[in-house]
Design an enzyme around this catalytic site. Structure first.
Site, mmCIF file in Angstrom:
data_model
loop_
_atom_site.group_PDB
_atom_site.id
_atom_site.type_symbol
_atom_site.label_atom_id
_atom_site.label_comp_id
_atom_site.label_asym_id
_atom_site.label_seq_id
_atom_site.Cartn_x
_atom_site.Cartn_y
_atom_site.Cartn_z
ATOM 1 N N ASP A 1 0.862 -1.180 0.000
ATOM 2 C CA ASP A 1 0.000 0.000 0.000
ATOM 3 C C ASP A 1 0.899 1.230 0.000
ATOM 4 O O ASP A 1 1.650 1.455 0.937
ATOM 5 C CB ASP A 1 -0.908 -0.014 1.234
ATOM 6 C CG ASP A 1 -2.030 1.004 1.173
ATOM 7 O OD1 ASP A 1 -1.887 2.030 0.481
ATOM 8 O OD2 ASP A 1 -3.062 0.779 1.838
ATOM 9 N N ARG B 1 -0.218 4.407 -0.304
ATOM 10 C CA ARG B 1 -0.961 5.639 -0.020
ATOM 11 C C ARG B 1 -0.279 6.497 1.042
ATOM 12 O O ARG B 1 0.303 5.995 1.990
ATOM 13 C CB ARG B 1 -2.389 5.313 0.429
ATOM 14 C CG ARG B 1 -3.275 4.901 -0.735
ATOM 15 C CD ARG B 1 -4.637 4.505 -0.272
ATOM 16 N NE ARG B 1 -4.571 3.189 0.365
ATOM 17 C CZ ARG B 1 -5.634 2.443 0.642
ATOM 18 N NH1 ARG B 1 -6.848 2.889 0.373
ATOM 19 N NH2 ARG B 1 -5.490 1.258 1.206
#
Length: 193
Positions: free
Chosen positions: A125, A127
């Site tokens: 991930d 983000r």
């Protein structure tokens, strides 16, 4: 973080009436949205959904994920109850659309979403939630009722000093195309499904 902001505009939708404001991160060039109900400023602890962009789900209606269903659920609920949706524009857990489609191809070969990202050279991930803190400060948000299944979002929001009074699950129906994806989110990423 350098941010350029838009003015606030009306956004009537099929879910209800909202107002919208855009935020452009001048370093990453990503543009994010705050979608608020007209009574937002009068709500002490608004309902909030931080929705991660998913063009294939949100716009094209892909059945490989539950993103469009979660967004529609949040818009319907928040239009009625009052609050804020942050449309966090970091496509494919922030690997971009081209890489997301490459990850889809690897998933077609049996890889889960995490292994596909790792094979492409990314973290599971990528983000970055820092713009969320900026938006909360800009909109004077200090305590919320958070609509999420994602423990990373919960932990980030707590880390910036925003009080989460309640967590509301965002559960939608599974189908034969997204069952493996949702099981991966639950078993490998700790999502509260």
């Amino acid at each position: 973080m350098k941010i350029k902001q838009s003015n606030i505009a009306n956004l009537p939708t099929k879910y209800g009436k909202f107002k919208i404001k855009a935020y452009k991160d001048l370093d990453s060039h990503q543009e994010h949205l705050a979608i608020i109900t007209p009574d937002f400023e009068d709500i002490d602890a608004p309902y909030v959904r931080v929705h991660s962009e998913c063009l294939t789900g949100d716009t094209l209606g892909s059945l490989k994920c539950d993103c469009q269903n979660q967004l529609q659920l949040a818009m319907t609920f928040i239009a009625k109850e009052g609050g804020l949706i942050i449309y966090h524009r970091q496509e494919g857990r922030n690997i971009g659309l081209l890489n997301k489609v490459n990850a889809y191809a690897l998933q077609d070969q049996g890889k889960n979403t995490i292994d596909a990202n790792l094979e492409l050279g990314f973290k599971e991930d990528e983000r970055d939630y820092s713009v969320i803190e900026y938006i909360f400060k800009d909109l004077n948000v200090n305590k919320i009722k958070l609509i999420t299944n994602n423990p990373d979002k919960i932990n980030f929001i707590k880390s910036i000093g925003v009080e989460i009074l309640e967590r509301i699950p965002s559960i939608t129906k599974t189908n034969k195309y997204n069952e493996f994806y949702l099981n991966t989110k639950k078993s490998k990423m700790g999502h509260l499904l």
